[in-house]
Design a protein around this motif. Structure first.
Motif, mmCIF file in Angstrom:
data_model
loop_
_atom_site.group_PDB
_atom_site.id
_atom_site.type_symbol
_atom_site.label_atom_id
_atom_site.label_comp_id
_atom_site.label_asym_id
_atom_site.label_seq_id
_atom_site.Cartn_x
_atom_site.Cartn_y
_atom_site.Cartn_z
ATOM 1 N N PRO A 41 0.902 -1.404 0.079
ATOM 2 C CA PRO A 41 0.134 0.067 0.037
ATOM 3 C C PRO A 41 0.830 1.274 -0.027
ATOM 4 O O PRO A 41 2.254 1.116 0.467
ATOM 5 N N ASP A 42 0.328 2.296 -0.405
ATOM 6 C CA ASP A 42 0.973 3.435 -0.583
ATOM 7 C C ASP A 42 1.666 3.683 1.081
ATOM 8 O O ASP A 42 1.232 3.984 1.798
ATOM 9 N N GLN A 43 3.074 4.176 0.613
ATOM 10 C CA GLN A 43 3.690 4.531 2.001
ATOM 11 C C GLN A 43 5.187 5.075 1.622
ATOM 12 O O GLN A 43 5.440 4.865 0.274
ATOM 13 N N PRO A 44 5.824 5.887 2.230
ATOM 14 C CA PRO A 44 7.014 5.801 1.992
ATOM 15 C C PRO A 44 7.925 4.937 1.760
ATOM 16 O O PRO A 44 8.074 3.962 2.482
ATOM 17 N N ARG A 45 8.608 5.043 0.562
ATOM 18 C CA ARG A 45 9.488 3.891 -0.178
ATOM 19 C C ARG A 45 10.829 4.075 0.278
ATOM 20 O O ARG A 45 11.650 5.184 0.239
ATOM 21 N N THR A 46 11.422 3.124 1.141
ATOM 22 C CA THR A 46 12.617 3.008 1.457
ATOM 23 C C THR A 46 13.459 1.683 1.153
ATOM 24 O O THR A 46 12.880 0.792 0.784
ATOM 25 N N ALA A 47 14.482 1.637 0.665
ATOM 26 C CA ALA A 47 15.485 0.522 0.306
ATOM 27 C C ALA A 47 15.449 -0.466 1.395
ATOM 28 O O ALA A 47 15.827 -0.140 2.566
ATOM 29 N N ASN A 48 14.780 -1.663 1.258
ATOM 30 C CA ASN A 48 14.608 -2.564 2.625
ATOM 31 C C ASN A 48 14.795 -4.210 2.060
ATOM 32 O O ASN A 48 13.791 -4.875 2.021
ATOM 33 N N PHE A 49 15.761 -4.426 1.608
ATOM 34 C CA PHE A 49 16.124 -5.676 1.250
ATOM 35 C C PHE A 49 16.099 -6.669 2.349
ATOM 36 O O PHE A 49 16.417 -6.239 3.745
ATOM 37 N N SER A 50 15.468 -7.706 2.071
ATOM 38 C CA SER A 50 15.424 -8.890 3.075
ATOM 39 C C SER A 50 15.138 -10.229 2.585
ATOM 40 O O SER A 50 15.079 -10.444 1.627
ATOM 41 N N SER A 51 15.776 -11.161 3.588
ATOM 42 C CA SER A 51 15.347 -12.456 3.025
ATOM 43 C C SER A 51 14.182 -13.261 3.711
ATOM 44 O O SER A 51 13.980 -12.613 4.710
ATOM 45 N N PHE A 52 13.813 -14.338 3.063
ATOM 46 C CA PHE A 52 12.358 -14.897 3.621
ATOM 47 C C PHE A 52 12.630 -15.900 4.635
ATOM 48 O O PHE A 52 12.078 -16.819 5.126
ATOM 49 N N GLY A 53 14.277 -15.953 5.169
ATOM 50 C CA GLY A 53 14.559 -17.029 6.093
ATOM 51 C C GLY A 53 13.826 -16.689 7.322
ATOM 52 O O GLY A 53 13.803 -17.785 8.233
ATOM 53 N N GLY A 54 13.371 -15.593 7.771
ATOM 54 C CA GLY A 54 13.347 -15.421 9.166
ATOM 55 C C GLY A 54 11.658 -14.718 9.235
ATOM 56 O O GLY A 54 11.067 -14.700 8.444
ATOM 57 N N LEU A 93 16.390 -29.506 -9.381
ATOM 58 C CA LEU A 93 16.651 -29.644 -10.708
ATOM 59 C C LEU A 93 18.152 -29.082 -10.899
ATOM 60 O O LEU A 93 18.831 -29.681 -11.732
ATOM 61 N N ALA A 94 18.590 -28.536 -9.784
ATOM 62 C CA ALA A 94 19.965 -28.251 -9.944
ATOM 63 C C ALA A 94 20.660 -28.194 -8.459
ATOM 64 O O ALA A 94 20.844 -27.254 -7.827
ATOM 65 N N PRO A 95 20.677 -29.352 -7.776
ATOM 66 C CA PRO A 95 21.230 -29.222 -6.386
ATOM 67 C C PRO A 95 22.325 -28.863 -5.934
ATOM 68 O O PRO A 95 22.619 -28.556 -4.784
ATOM 69 N N ASP A 96 23.422 -28.731 -6.940
ATOM 70 C CA ASP A 96 24.536 -28.186 -6.654
ATOM 71 C C ASP A 96 24.683 -26.480 -6.900
ATOM 72 O O ASP A 96 25.773 -25.813 -6.745
ATOM 73 N N VAL A 97 23.550 -25.884 -7.210
ATOM 74 C CA VAL A 97 23.352 -24.300 -7.500
ATOM 75 C C VAL A 97 23.207 -23.703 -6.210
ATOM 76 O O VAL A 97 21.824 -23.817 -5.803
ATOM 77 N N PRO A 98 23.914 -22.765 -5.453
ATOM 78 C CA PRO A 98 23.133 -22.143 -4.413
ATOM 79 C C PRO A 98 22.379 -21.110 -4.974
ATOM 80 O O PRO A 98 22.279 -20.324 -6.011
ATOM 81 N N VAL A 99 20.970 -21.072 -4.452
ATOM 82 C CA VAL A 99 19.979 -20.143 -4.641
ATOM 83 C C VAL A 99 19.689 -19.240 -3.425
ATOM 84 O O VAL A 99 19.607 -19.852 -2.409
ATOM 85 N N HIS A 100 19.623 -17.764 -3.637
ATOM 86 C CA HIS A 100 19.333 -16.856 -2.596
ATOM 87 C C HIS A 100 18.055 -16.251 -3.028
ATOM 88 O O HIS A 100 17.700 -16.150 -4.053
ATOM 89 N N ASP A 101 17.460 -15.795 -1.732
ATOM 90 C CA ASP A 101 16.203 -15.024 -2.005
ATOM 91 C C ASP A 101 16.033 -13.823 -1.273
ATOM 92 O O ASP A 101 16.698 -13.511 -0.187
ATOM 93 N N LEU A 102 15.534 -12.741 -2.002
ATOM 94 C CA LEU A 102 15.742 -11.311 -1.586
ATOM 95 C C LEU A 102 14.222 -10.757 -1.790
ATOM 96 O O LEU A 102 13.603 -10.992 -3.124
ATOM 97 N N THR A 103 13.739 -9.765 -1.072
ATOM 98 C CA THR A 103 12.597 -9.051 -1.460
ATOM 99 C C THR A 103 13.002 -7.426 -1.210
ATOM 100 O O THR A 103 13.837 -7.129 -0.512
ATOM 101 N N ASP A 104 12.262 -6.631 -1.700
ATOM 102 C CA ASP A 104 12.354 -5.276 -1.825
ATOM 103 C C ASP A 104 11.039 -4.412 -1.802
ATOM 104 O O ASP A 104 10.096 -4.998 -2.194
ATOM 105 N N GLN A 105 10.880 -3.383 -1.286
ATOM 106 C CA GLN A 105 9.747 -2.657 -1.501
ATOM 107 C C GLN A 105 9.965 -1.429 -2.372
ATOM 108 O O GLN A 105 8.840 -0.435 -2.208
ATOM 109 N N VAL A 106 11.024 -1.173 -3.054
ATOM 110 C CA VAL A 106 11.446 -0.096 -3.828
ATOM 111 C C VAL A 106 10.673 -0.388 -5.285
ATOM 112 O O VAL A 106 10.387 -1.350 -5.608
#
Length: 288
Positions: A41-54, A93-106
């Motif tokens: 929803p409309d709100q001040p936009r700030t750079a806020n990368f995070s992982s879904f691990g927590g 599909l690719a068990p040897d490939v490290p995969v990381h996840d990020l989210t952002d709000q900008v």
């Protein structure tokens, strides 16, 4: 091209890009970072990368109240579940490939460019939409802008792609002086696909004999043999590239670009951007 970024909106096109990135990472011994930008929803936009691990933190919910807060929590939970499904798919599909996840709000483009810088990304694999897509995440403007702005190569993927089946690669250029700057990138592509036939394409409405000689000189100067010279007449450079790639059944199109070139009409950014959006084949673009 070991450190690969895949922006995702969980669409079919983004999923094609994710699978393609996994294939590339297996070839290069690299890793994949998944990035999703939350539509909050409309709100001040700030750079806020995070992982879904927590768990959902207060930073993610700052500035939200009442119904909006519930909406954000549910949105993040749904996004977390979607990301976990992709991570599980990658593990199969690719068990040897490290995969990381990020989210952002900008802004989408801002988020992608920031991750490229912060994580030293070598390649962005981007899902692109069909011509009739209007309101989806990866509209043509996003694709074209990223091709123009990204400091690293961008691989645009519209359909499911099997990189192991790539047997023909089209490298499009005018083979003038600026084309020599593209050779390091072209060599890197050939290393990734050593068994593929390289087609050097010149789209021209000028003297065919002169154009062929330019390609032959380019091949000899950079010791690119075996490679095939291809000439194509077309109303526009971008349509000539896509038509030639289709006729050659190419599995990959490579288009160098120079966003601020004052010397060559070919290396103006618009050509690479149009090809990346129009072509059914994966299109790799990089700046000279």
């Amino acid at each position: 091209m070991k450190n690969i970024l895949v922006p995702t909106d969980f669409s079919a096109e983004a999923h094609h890009a994710f699978r393609t990135a996994l294939q590339l990472a297996r070839r290069t011994g690299g890793s994949v970072t998944l990035l999703h930008v939350l539509a909050l929803p409309d709100q001040p936009r700030t750079a806020n990368f995070s992982s879904f691990g927590g768990p959902v933190g207060s930073a993610e919910l700052s500035g939200t109240h009442g119904i909006d807060r519930i909406f954000v929590i549910k949105l993040m939970e749904a996004t977390r579940q979607r990301m976990h499904l992709l991570l599980a798919e990658a593990a199969q599909l690719a068990p040897d490939v490290p995969v990381h996840d990020l989210t952002d709000q900008v802004d989408v483009d801002d988020a992608i460019l920031k991750v490229i810088e912060q994580r030293h990304i070598d390649l962005v694999v981007l899902g692109t939409q069909q011509h009739d897509a209007i309101e989806r995440f990866f509209a043509s403007s996003n694709t074209e802008q990223l091709v123009r702005l990204a400091p690293c190569p961008v691989l645009a993927v519209k359909q499911a792609a099997d990189l192991d089946a790539v047997r023909d690669i089209v490298f499009a250029s005018d083979f003038g002086d600026e084309a020599d700057q593209a050779v390091p990138g072209l060599r890197q592509v050939r290393q990734l696909f050593p068994e593929a036939q390289l087609h050097l394409l010149h789209v021209t409405d000028e003297n065919a004999g002169q154009a062929r000689q330019q390609i032959d000189d380019f091949i000899e100067r950079h010791q690119l043999a075996p490679a095939e010279a291809v000439l194509m007449e077309a109303g526009s450079i971008s349509s000539g590239i896509t038509d030639a790639a289709r006729k050659l059944a190419a599995g990959l199109i490579v288009v160098p670009t120079h966003a601020r070139s004052a010397f060559s009409r070919f290396f103006q950014g618009s050509v690479a951007e149009k090809v990346a959006f129009q072509s059914a084949q994966p299109v790799l673009t990089f700046h000279l």
